[in-house]
Structure formats: structure tokens, C-alpha cells
Write a protein that holds these residues in place. Structure first.
Motif, PDB file in Angstrom:
ATOM      1  N   ALA A   1     -17.092 -36.697  38.179  1.00  0.00           N
ATOM      2  CA  ALA A   1     -17.297 -38.148  38.261  1.00  0.00           C
ATOM      3  C   ALA A   1     -18.485 -38.471  39.158  1.00  0.00           C
ATOM      4  N   ARG A   2     -18.593 -37.770  40.285  1.00  0.00           N
ATOM      5  CA  ARG A   2     -19.705 -37.994  41.204  1.00  0.00           C
ATOM      6  C   ARG A   2     -21.029 -37.574  40.564  1.00  0.00           C
ATOM      7  N   ILE A   3     -21.022 -36.461  39.836  1.00  0.00           N
ATOM      8  CA  ILE A   3     -22.233 -36.003  39.154  1.00  0.00           C
ATOM      9  C   ILE A   3     -22.661 -37.026  38.100  1.00  0.00           C
TER      10      ILE A   3
ATOM     11  N   SER B   1     -27.200 -41.410  48.694  1.00  0.00           N
ATOM     12  CA  SER B   1     -26.755 -41.191  50.071  1.00  0.00           C
ATOM     13  C   SER B   1     -25.301 -40.743  50.075  1.00  0.00           C
ATOM     14  N   SER B   2     -25.000 -39.806  50.939  1.00  0.00           N
ATOM     15  CA  SER B   2     -23.626 -39.310  51.061  1.00  0.00           C
ATOM     16  C   SER B   2     -22.929 -40.045  52.198  1.00  0.00           C
ATOM     17  N   ASP B   3     -21.626 -39.924  52.228  1.00  0.00           N
ATOM     18  CA  ASP B   3     -20.865 -40.508  53.328  1.00  0.00           C
ATOM     19  C   ASP B   3     -21.215 -39.777  54.614  1.00  0.00           C
ATOM     20  N   GLN B   4     -21.275 -40.492  55.698  1.00  0.00           N
ATOM     21  CA  GLN B   4     -21.657 -39.886  56.979  1.00  0.00           C
ATOM     22  C   GLN B   4     -20.611 -38.888  57.464  1.00  0.00           C
ATOM     23  N   ARG B   5     -19.383 -39.059  57.065  1.00  0.00           N
ATOM     24  CA  ARG B   5     -18.324 -38.164  57.553  1.00  0.00           C
ATOM     25  C   ARG B   5     -18.217 -36.855  56.769  1.00  0.00           C
ATOM     26  N   THR B   6     -18.888 -36.771  55.624  1.00  0.00           N
ATOM     27  CA  THR B   6     -18.827 -35.552  54.825  1.00  0.00           C
ATOM     28  C   THR B   6     -20.192 -34.876  54.776  1.00  0.00           C
ATOM     29  N   THR B   7     -20.182 -33.627  54.411  1.00  0.00           N
ATOM     30  CA  THR B   7     -21.440 -32.902  54.255  1.00  0.00           C
ATOM     31  C   THR B   7     -22.053 -33.256  52.907  1.00  0.00           C
ATOM     32  N   PRO B   8     -23.370 -33.226  52.775  1.00  0.00           N
ATOM     33  CA  PRO B   8     -24.010 -33.531  51.495  1.00  0.00           C
ATOM     34  C   PRO B   8     -23.651 -32.487  50.445  1.00  0.00           C
ATOM     35  N   ASP B   9     -23.470 -32.933  49.212  1.00  0.00           N
ATOM     36  CA  ASP B   9     -23.107 -32.040  48.115  1.00  0.00           C
ATOM     37  C   ASP B   9     -24.307 -31.769  47.220  1.00  0.00           C
ATOM     38  N   LEU B  10     -24.170 -30.702  46.426  1.00  0.00           N
ATOM     39  CA  LEU B  10     -25.229 -30.282  45.524  1.00  0.00           C
ATOM     40  C   LEU B  10     -24.641 -30.009  44.156  1.00  0.00           C
ATOM     41  N   GLY B  11     -25.270 -30.536  43.109  1.00  0.00           N
ATOM     42  CA  GLY B  11     -24.908 -30.232  41.734  1.00  0.00           C
ATOM     43  C   GLY B  11     -26.133 -29.710  41.015  1.00  0.00           C
ATOM     44  N   ILE B  12     -25.949 -28.680  40.190  1.00  0.00           N
ATOM     45  CA  ILE B  12     -27.069 -28.065  39.480  1.00  0.00           C
ATOM     46  C   ILE B  12     -26.732 -28.011  37.993  1.00  0.00           C
ATOM     47  N   ALA B  13     -27.665 -28.437  37.151  1.00  0.00           N
ATOM     48  CA  ALA B  13     -27.467 -28.399  35.703  1.00  0.00           C
ATOM     49  C   ALA B  13     -28.626 -27.646  35.063  1.00  0.00           C
ATOM     50  N   VAL B  14     -28.337 -26.437  34.599  1.00  0.00           N
ATOM     51  CA  VAL B  14     -29.320 -25.638  33.869  1.00  0.00           C
ATOM     52  C   VAL B  14     -28.669 -25.306  32.535  1.00  0.00           C
ATOM     53  N   ALA B  15     -29.066 -26.012  31.480  1.00  0.00           N
ATOM     54  CA  ALA B  15     -28.432 -25.879  30.175  1.00  0.00           C
ATOM     55  C   ALA B  15     -28.787 -24.566  29.494  1.00  0.00           C
ATOM     56  N   LYS B  16     -27.844 -24.069  28.709  1.00  0.00           N
ATOM     57  CA  LYS B  16     -28.042 -22.836  27.969  1.00  0.00           C
ATOM     58  C   LYS B  16     -29.157 -22.973  26.927  1.00  0.00           C
ATOM     59  N   LYS B  17     -29.331 -24.163  26.384  1.00  0.00           N
ATOM     60  CA  LYS B  17     -30.403 -24.393  25.407  1.00  0.00           C
ATOM     61  C   LYS B  17     -31.783 -24.268  26.043  1.00  0.00           C
TER      62      LYS B  17
ATOM     63  N   ASN C   1     -30.451 -35.605  53.869  1.00  0.00           N
ATOM     64  CA  ASN C   1     -29.036 -35.822  54.168  1.00  0.00           C
ATOM     65  C   ASN C   1     -28.419 -36.686  53.077  1.00  0.00           C
ATOM     66  N   SER C   2     -28.472 -36.208  51.828  1.00  0.00           N
ATOM     67  CA  SER C   2     -27.916 -36.970  50.722  1.00  0.00           C
ATOM     68  C   SER C   2     -27.356 -36.028  49.672  1.00  0.00           C
ATOM     69  N   ASP C   3     -26.531 -36.592  48.798  1.00  0.00           N
ATOM     70  CA  ASP C   3     -26.021 -35.821  47.673  1.00  0.00           C
ATOM     71  C   ASP C   3     -27.158 -35.620  46.681  1.00  0.00           C
ATOM     72  N   VAL C   4     -27.192 -34.446  46.080  1.00  0.00           N
ATOM     73  CA  VAL C   4     -28.309 -34.091  45.197  1.00  0.00           C
ATOM     74  C   VAL C   4     -27.772 -33.491  43.907  1.00  0.00           C
ATOM     75  N   VAL C   5     -28.336 -33.901  42.776  1.00  0.00           N
ATOM     76  CA  VAL C   5     -28.108 -33.235  41.497  1.00  0.00           C
ATOM     77  C   VAL C   5     -29.489 -32.853  40.962  1.00  0.00           C
ATOM     78  N   VAL C   6     -29.662 -31.583  40.627  1.00  0.00           N
ATOM     79  CA  VAL C   6     -30.925 -31.082  40.084  1.00  0.00           C
ATOM     80  C   VAL C   6     -30.655 -30.667  38.641  1.00  0.00           C
ATOM     81  N   LYS C   7     -31.509 -31.145  37.728  1.00  0.00           N
ATOM     82  CA  LYS C   7     -31.303 -30.884  36.308  1.00  0.00           C
ATOM     83  C   LYS C   7     -32.590 -30.374  35.686  1.00  0.00           C
ATOM     84  N   LEU C   8     -32.495 -29.280  34.938  1.00  0.00           N
ATOM     85  CA  LEU C   8     -33.640 -28.746  34.197  1.00  0.00           C
ATOM     86  C   LEU C   8     -33.852 -29.609  32.955  1.00  0.00           C
ATOM     87  N   LYS C   9     -35.105 -30.042  32.725  1.00  0.00           N
ATOM     88  CA  LYS C   9     -35.398 -30.952  31.623  1.00  0.00           C
ATOM     89  C   LYS C   9     -36.037 -30.274  30.422  1.00  0.00           C
ATOM     90  N   LYS C  10     -36.839 -29.236  30.642  1.00  0.00           N
ATOM     91  CA  LYS C  10     -37.582 -28.592  29.553  1.00  0.00           C
ATOM     92  C   LYS C  10     -37.248 -27.111  29.491  1.00  0.00           C
TER      93      LYS C  10
END
Length: 105
Positions: A4-6, A26-42, A70-79
Motif C-alpha cells: 500500500a505504501r509503495i 517524507s517518512s514519519d520522524q519516529r520510524t526509519t526511512p524505508d526503501l522499495g525497489i522495482a526491477v521488472a523481469k521484462k 531522510n525519506s521513504d524511497v521507491v526506485v523503479k527501472l523504466k527501460k
């Protein structure tokens, strides 16, 4: 980071380069920043390359989070990668991808 967050982060406007989309919120100050990574099989056919890219992204983002980011991050491969090298990620292309992601962060 849960799905849901992603999904929420993917709706925001990304910073982009040729190969990457970087989604920040921006992430909540009380939690550590999260990371999401999307590298599609295609886009990265070989599991070895997908895993290598994910390790590279984790390393770069964690170092950035330790210093200034100091923020939540999602990195996605586009090409797709490895067009000239039969779908394999080579050293030269890996360096290009690394510099692009560092430039975004």
C-alpha cells in the motif's frame, strides 16, 4: 515497506533519468526511512542482473540515507538494460546506471 505504501509513493511525481524513476516521500520522524525497489523481469531478463541492480541500489540509497536523505524511497527501472549485449548487464552499462541513480539522489 508494504504494498500500500509503495502504491502510494508510485502515485507521486518521480525524479527521473533515462533509466530510473525515483519516488520520494517524507517518512514519519519516529520510524526509519524505508526503501522499495522495482526491477521488472521484462526489463532485466537475467536474475543475476536484477539481483545485482537491487544490491547496487540498496548500497547507494543506504549511504545517502546515512548522510542526508531522510525519506521513504521507491526506485523503479523504466527501460530495458543490455540491448547491445544480448540482455546481459556489463561493467560499462553498470557504471552508467550507477551514475544516473547517484545523480537522482
Amino acid at each position: 515497506m508494504n504494498s500500500a505504501r509503495i502504491s502510494e509513493l508510485l502515485k507521486t511525481r518521480p525524479k527521473t533519468s533515462l533509466y530510473w524513476g525515483l519516488y520520494l516521500a517524507s517518512s514519519d520522524q519516529r520510524t526509519t526511512p524505508d526503501l522499495g525497489i522495482a526491477v521488472a523481469k521484462k526489463l532485466a531478463k537475467r536474475a543475476v542482473d536484477r539481483n545485482r541492480l537491487k544490491r547496487m541500489i540498496r548500497e547507494i540509497v543506504r549511504s545517502a540515507q546515512a548522510t542526508s536523505l531522510n525519506s521513504d524511497v521507491v526506485v523503479k527501472l523504466k527501460k530495458p538494460i543490455g540491448r547491445e549485449t544480448r540482455g546481459r548487464l556489463r561493467k560499462k552499462e553498470k557504471q552508467i546506471l550507477r551514475t544516473q541513480i547517484v545523480g537522482l539522489i
